[in-house]
Design a protein around this motif. Structure first.
Motif, PDB file in Angstrom:
ATOM      1  N   THR A  74      12.158   4.082   0.168  1.00 28.49           N
ATOM      2  CA  THR A  74      12.794   4.956   1.389  1.00 28.49           C
ATOM      3  C   THR A  74      13.722   3.799   2.124  1.00 28.49           C
ATOM      4  O   THR A  74      14.717   4.315   2.545  1.00 28.49           O
ATOM      5  CB  THR A  74      11.908   5.640   2.000  1.00 28.49           C
ATOM      6  N   VAL A  75      12.903   2.746   2.480  1.00 30.08           N
ATOM      7  CA  VAL A  75      13.516   1.924   3.521  1.00 30.08           C
ATOM      8  C   VAL A  75      14.815   1.311   3.021  1.00 30.08           C
ATOM      9  O   VAL A  75      15.861   1.176   3.576  1.00 30.08           O
ATOM     10  CB  VAL A  75      12.470   0.897   3.824  1.00 30.08           C
ATOM     11  N   VAL A  76      14.519   0.955   1.738  1.00 32.93           N
ATOM     12  CA  VAL A  76      16.081   0.367   0.866  1.00 32.93           C
ATOM     13  C   VAL A  76      17.038   1.167   0.938  1.00 32.93           C
ATOM     14  O   VAL A  76      18.363   1.014   1.107  1.00 32.93           O
ATOM     15  CB  VAL A  76      15.573  -0.021  -0.337  1.00 32.93           C
ATOM     16  N   GLU A  77      16.768   2.529   0.453  1.00 27.53           N
ATOM     17  CA  GLU A  77      17.709   3.486   0.268  1.00 27.53           C
ATOM     18  C   GLU A  77      18.173   3.899   1.664  1.00 27.53           C
ATOM     19  O   GLU A  77      19.620   3.958   1.845  1.00 27.53           O
ATOM     20  CB  GLU A  77      17.042   4.573  -0.261  1.00 27.53           C
ATOM     21  N   TYR A  78      17.465   3.864   2.719  1.00 28.65           N
ATOM     22  CA  TYR A  78      17.975   4.093   3.914  1.00 28.65           C
ATOM     23  C   TYR A  78      18.953   3.104   4.548  1.00 28.65           C
ATOM     24  O   TYR A  78      20.038   3.328   5.140  1.00 28.65           O
ATOM     25  CB  TYR A  78      16.933   4.200   5.062  1.00 28.65           C
ATOM     26  N   LYS A 105       0.694  -1.181  -0.043  1.00 31.17           N
ATOM     27  CA  LYS A 105       0.047   0.044  -0.077  1.00 31.17           C
ATOM     28  C   LYS A 105       0.765   1.140   0.101  1.00 31.17           C
ATOM     29  O   LYS A 105       0.433   2.430  -0.096  1.00 31.17           O
ATOM     30  CB  LYS A 105      -0.996  -0.039   1.286  1.00 31.17           C
ATOM     31  N   GLU A 106       2.039   1.090   0.337  1.00 29.35           N
ATOM     32  CA  GLU A 106       3.094   2.306   0.370  1.00 29.35           C
ATOM     33  C   GLU A 106       4.384   2.006  -0.505  1.00 29.35           C
ATOM     34  O   GLU A 106       5.327   1.920   0.263  1.00 29.35           O
ATOM     35  CB  GLU A 106       3.408   2.472   1.552  1.00 29.35           C
ATOM     36  N   PRO A 107       4.144   1.929  -1.741  1.00 31.90           N
ATOM     37  CA  PRO A 107       5.572   1.418  -2.491  1.00 31.90           C
ATOM     38  C   PRO A 107       6.602   2.678  -2.364  1.00 31.90           C
ATOM     39  O   PRO A 107       7.836   2.328  -2.278  1.00 31.90           O
ATOM     40  CB  PRO A 107       4.843   1.333  -3.803  1.00 31.90           C
ATOM     41  N   GLU A 108       6.148   3.912  -2.118  1.00 33.37           N
ATOM     42  CA  GLU A 108       7.315   4.955  -1.950  1.00 33.37           C
ATOM     43  C   GLU A 108       7.999   4.744  -0.555  1.00 33.37           C
ATOM     44  O   GLU A 108       9.189   4.917  -0.547  1.00 33.37           O
ATOM     45  CB  GLU A 108       6.444   6.423  -1.988  1.00 33.37           C
TER      46      GLU A 108
END
Length: 302
Positions: free
Chosen positions: A100-104, A93-96
């Protein structure tokens, strides 16, 4: 894969898994999980979790440190935790937020020689030393066209390069074979009688028009391009031959090793370059036409 997580990476991972402190001043990057959900989450990855009066964030850090202690040295337990923390299914429901999680996490993991990479619909933890620009580009392209088979084979090869170089060669060979099979399926061409890498490549060479004379090249570079394409054939044959002699598919006694990680990585990067060139040629010849996910030949109408 050996995994040595820094304290900073553990902190970042704990924040993502727990959702951070309930009284934090800023919204957490990760998903907020109550204590009972955290316990269920860690049970799913095979790690004990207890709060015992501690905060959720603190208990999560303790559980991760416990996993570091429990890990047998092959990194599989920690790998499972890190990949699960960035599981895209939790962020449908929140692909954005998932991006962000992967980048962090990657901003921290890079200092541990690791990174999270997209492989088809999944996320895989890989060693940065085992990747190169061409393999990253192929992974990105395979994910972009939803090419799960190639992503799985390449991911398997990258993960095995250091621990099982013979298996890595077999998987690298399978990357090219998968691409060739998919092209033959889409063109409704018969598979060759012998479905090894060399035979499959020869089977797609003509349909793709891999002939410098057909590329509209100026006469002064035709021979140069012909030499490059000839080298491509040699690389295909050599990867197939290496797989035959050392590949994991042919069996070996315990402790057997004829090649080291350097040769395995050379095979992986060569196979990636070949597969990438074939896919790009397909897209050039058939713009907008999608390759099939499955490699089985289509059933022709009787």
């Amino acid at each position: 894969m050996r995994i040595d997580l820094s304290d900073q990476s553990v902190d970042a991972l704990a924040e993502i898994i727990s959702g951070g402190s309930a009284g934090g001043y800023e919204p957490s990057i990760g998903l907020y999980r109550q204590g009972w959900r955290l316990k269920a989450w860690f049970k799913g990855v095979g790690v004990p979790f207890e709060i015992d009066g501690a905060s959720r964030l603190s208990a999560t850090k303790t559980a991760i440190h416990g996993a570091i202690f429990l890990d047998t040295g092959n990194g599989e337990l920690l790998k499972r935790i890190i990949e699960s923390a960035a599981d895209p299914r939790d962020f449908i429901k929140e692909p954005e937020r998932h991006a962000t999680v992967v980048e962090y996490l990657n901003k921290h993991l890079i200092y541990d020689g690791l990174k999270l990479a997209t492989a088809g619909r999944t996320i895989r933890l890989v060693e940065i030393a085992e990747t190169a620009q061409v393999t990253d580009e192929l992974l990105a392209m395979a994910a972009g066209i939803d090419f799960d088979t190639v992503s799985r084979d390449l991911d398997r090869a990258l993960r095995a390069a250091a621990s099982d170089p013979e298996l890595a060669v077999t998987s690298a060979c399978a990357v090219v074979e998968s691409v060739c099979r998919s092209i033959l399926v889409e063109l409704e061409r018969d598979f060759p009688a012998k479905q090894d890498i060399s035979s499959l490549y020869r089977a797609v060479r003509d349909p793709l028009g891999l002939d410098p004379m057909k590329e509209g090249l100026t006469p002064d570079i035709v021979n140069d391009v012909k030499a490059v394409l000839s080298g491509l054939v040699t690389s295909v044959q050599s990867i197939g031959s290496l797989r035959t002699h050392v590949g994991g598919a042919h069996g070996k006694e315990k402790g057997f090793r004829r090649i080291d990680a350097r040769i395995a990585k050379l095979a992986i990067h060569s196979a990636s370059a070949i597969a990438l060139f074939i896919i790009e040629t397909w897209q050039h010849r058939h713009p907008g036409r999608v390759l099939p996910l499955r490699n089985e030949p289509k059933k022709h109408d009787q």
